[in-house]
Design an enzyme around this catalytic site. Structure first.
Site, short mmCIF file in Angstrom:
data_model
loop_
_atom_site.label_atom_id
_atom_site.label_comp_id
_atom_site.label_asym_id
_atom_site.label_seq_id
_atom_site.Cartn_x
_atom_site.Cartn_y
_atom_site.Cartn_z
N ARG A 172 0.81 -1.23 0.00
CA ARG A 172 0.00 0.00 0.00
C ARG A 172 0.85 1.29 0.00
O ARG A 172 0.42 2.32 0.51
CB ARG A 172 -0.98 0.03 1.18
N SER A 222 -11.40 -1.75 3.71
CA SER A 222 -10.70 -2.19 4.92
C SER A 222 -10.07 -0.98 5.58
O SER A 222 -9.30 -0.26 4.95
CB SER A 222 -9.59 -3.18 4.57
N GLU A 292 -5.22 1.97 7.05
CA GLU A 292 -4.96 2.02 5.60
C GLU A 292 -5.70 3.23 5.02
O GLU A 292 -5.22 3.90 4.12
CB GLU A 292 -5.47 0.72 4.96
C1 LIG Z 1 -16.02 -1.30 -0.74
C2 LIG Z 1 -14.53 -1.04 -0.87
C3 LIG Z 1 -13.69 -2.08 -1.19
C4 LIG Z 1 -12.30 -1.87 -1.30
N1 LIG Z 1 -11.50 -2.92 -1.62
C5 LIG Z 1 -10.17 -2.71 -1.76
C6 LIG Z 1 -9.30 -3.80 -2.11
O1 LIG Z 1 -9.72 -4.93 -2.31
N2 LIG Z 1 -7.96 -3.52 -2.24
C7 LIG Z 1 -7.46 -2.27 -2.04
O2 LIG Z 1 -6.23 -2.09 -2.19
N3 LIG Z 1 -8.25 -1.23 -1.72
C8 LIG Z 1 -9.58 -1.42 -1.57
N4 LIG Z 1 -10.39 -0.36 -1.24
C9 LIG Z 1 -9.80 0.97 -0.97
C10 LIG Z 1 -9.68 1.88 -2.21
O3 LIG Z 1 -10.65 1.54 -3.20
C11 LIG Z 1 -8.27 1.81 -2.82
O4 LIG Z 1 -7.30 2.23 -1.88
C12 LIG Z 1 -8.14 2.68 -4.08
O5 LIG Z 1 -6.91 2.41 -4.67
C13 LIG Z 1 -8.24 4.16 -3.78
O6 LIG Z 1 -8.39 4.83 -5.03
P1 LIG Z 1 -9.17 6.22 -5.13
O7 LIG Z 1 -9.07 6.69 -6.52
O8 LIG Z 1 -10.54 6.09 -4.58
O9 LIG Z 1 -8.26 7.13 -4.21
P2 LIG Z 1 -8.73 8.22 -3.13
O10 LIG Z 1 -9.46 7.54 -2.03
O11 LIG Z 1 -9.37 9.36 -3.80
O12 LIG Z 1 -7.29 8.65 -2.58
C14 LIG Z 1 -6.47 7.75 -1.89
C15 LIG Z 1 -5.05 8.32 -1.87
O13 LIG Z 1 -4.58 8.32 -3.22
C16 LIG Z 1 -4.18 9.64 -3.59
N5 LIG Z 1 -4.49 9.84 -5.01
C17 LIG Z 1 -5.63 9.58 -5.66
N6 LIG Z 1 -5.49 9.83 -6.97
C18 LIG Z 1 -4.23 10.29 -7.14
C19 LIG Z 1 -3.47 10.74 -8.25
N7 LIG Z 1 -3.96 10.77 -9.49
N8 LIG Z 1 -2.19 11.13 -8.04
C20 LIG Z 1 -1.65 11.10 -6.80
N9 LIG Z 1 -2.33 10.70 -5.71
C21 LIG Z 1 -3.59 10.29 -5.89
C22 LIG Z 1 -4.96 10.57 -2.68
O14 LIG Z 1 -4.28 11.81 -2.54
C23 LIG Z 1 -5.01 9.77 -1.39
O15 LIG Z 1 -3.84 9.97 -0.64
C24 LIG Z 1 -11.78 -0.57 -1.12
C25 LIG Z 1 -12.66 0.50 -0.82
C26 LIG Z 1 -14.02 0.27 -0.70
C27 LIG Z 1 -14.93 1.43 -0.41
#
Ligand SMILES: Cc1cc2nc3c(=O)[nH]c(=O)nc-3n(C[C@H](O)[C@H](O)[C@H](O)COP(=O)(O)OP(=O)(O)OC[C@H]3O[C@@H](n4cnc5c(N)ncnc54)[C@H](O)[C@@H]3O)c2cc1C
Length: 299
Positions: A172, A222, A292
């Site tokens: 992560r 999570s 996380e």
């Molecule tokens: C129901 C559910 C299930 C999930 N299952 C998983 C799973 O199986 N595995 C897993 O790893 N995660 C899981 N997640 C968590 C999440 O989906 C992941 O961490 C995902 O990668 C976050 O992406 P996001 O675009 O939503 O980022 P955000 O939540 O918008 O941001 C997360 C971080 O990434 C940074 N960020 C976002 N976009 C950029 C960019 N373009 N450049 C630089 N930084 C950026 C943000 O600044 C922040 O620090 C789950 C979440 C939910 C709600």
């Protein structure tokens, strides 16, 4: 600042006092002073330079699926790299994707092209930017395995393209999370396979997710990282905390590793519940859980 932002981005891409609960899967979060949606790299670069010059802090938002935004919101600027930057191009066994593309959309596009490797990510509700930044993973796979190169912008607006090995991926984490780089796009290296086989694997992952995770309720997935040698969900469940509730925040009955918003949870409810879980799990097992989910803004 409105005038400057509108000059760079156009009026339609500048939002003031934007409620962050609209942009997080937790459906929690106070207002961001400014919420800006650059349409391309040129606008993004101009924006980053102005923010730097004016000493205004900024936060880059993907799909908001790994965030707990404080009830008092975010001071400064939220830069949203969303569906305005979600181009997907497939060539041979490689796929170029812009950071705003949602993982499920990419998974479907590569499946239709008969390319395998992305299936594990099809149910993660994030954007490419967020998934690369977090090195998102599931079912014993992670982004690190399929990324060939990543294009990013540093805090000075300079653009670079680096190879997988240079991304410094860990559990992560990545070079992007360590340095606050902005992920612009990524090239994925995939393998040819039959459309049906790929589809079957995606369906299998989806049904595993639907049966084990509380997808019907707002959450951020999570809450805790996997502690070495344990599973956070199991430690929480064995501590008797399933269903435990503070205000509107509840430890999911379906998956103890998830905190759900039962309807009107505040960020403070979630934070208090996180602290309580950490305390109880530490008392019971001597394991200090680490979040996380990213805490952003003022609580
Ligand atoms: C129901 C559910 C299930 C999930 N299952 C998983 C799973 O199986 N595995 C897993 O790893 N995660 C899981 N997640 C968590 C999440 O989906 C992941 O961490 C995902 O990668 C976050 O992406 P996001 O675009 O939503 O980022 P955000 O939540 O918008 O941001 C997360 C971080 O990434 C940074 N960020 C976002 N976009 C950029 C960019 N373009 N450049 C630089 N930084 C950026 C943000 O600044 C922040 O620090 C789950 C979440 C939910 C709600």
């Amino acid at each position: 600042m409105r005038e400057i932002f509108e000059k760079i981005l156009g009026k339609e891409n500048v939002f003031e006092k934007e409620p962050m609960k609209k942009h997080t899967t937790f459906k929690i979060g106070g207002v961001a002073d400014w919420f800006l949606t650059p349409q391309n790299k040129t606008q993004l670069k101009e924006l980053v330079l102005v923010l730097k010059e004016q000493n205004i802090p900024f936060f880059v938002l993907g799909n908001g699926s790994n965030l707990l935004v404080g009830d008092k919101g975010i001071r400064g600027v939220v830069i949203c790299l969303g569906k305005q930057m979600d181009n997907i191009q497939i060539s041979g066994s490689e796929c170029y994707v812009e950071s705003g593309a949602i993982l499920s959309k990419v998974a479907n596009a590569v499946q239709r092209a008969g390319l395998s490797g992305f299936e594990f990510a099809s149910g993660i509700p994030g954007s490419i930017g967020g998934a690369v930044f977090m090195n998102a993973g599931a079912y014993e796979h992670e982004m690190k395995e399929i990324i060939k190169t990543v294009e990013y912008m540093d805090q000075n607006g300079e653009i670079f393209s680096i190879s997988n090995e240079e991304c410094d991926f860990g559990y992560r984490t990545s070079i992007f999370s360590k340095n606050d780089y902005i992920v612009l796009s990524a090239v994925f290296s995939l393998q040819e396979d039959s459309l049906e086989e790929i589809k079957n694997r995606m369906d299998d992952y989806t049904s595993r997710r639907t049966s084990k995770q509380p997808l019907e309720k707002p959450s951020a997935g999570s809450v805790f990282k996997r502690p070495v040698g344990h599973f956070a969900g199991a430690l929480i469940e064995q501590s008797g905390l399933k269903g435990y509730q503070i205000g509107g925040a509840q430890v999911s009955e379906k998956h103890a590793g998830f905190i759900i918003n039962t309807g009107n949870a505040t960020a403070k409810d979630v934070l208090d519940l996180i602290e309580y879980i950490k305390k109880v799990v530490f008392e019971n097992f001597g394991v200090m859980l680490e979040t996380e989910v990213k805490m952003i803004g003022e609580f």
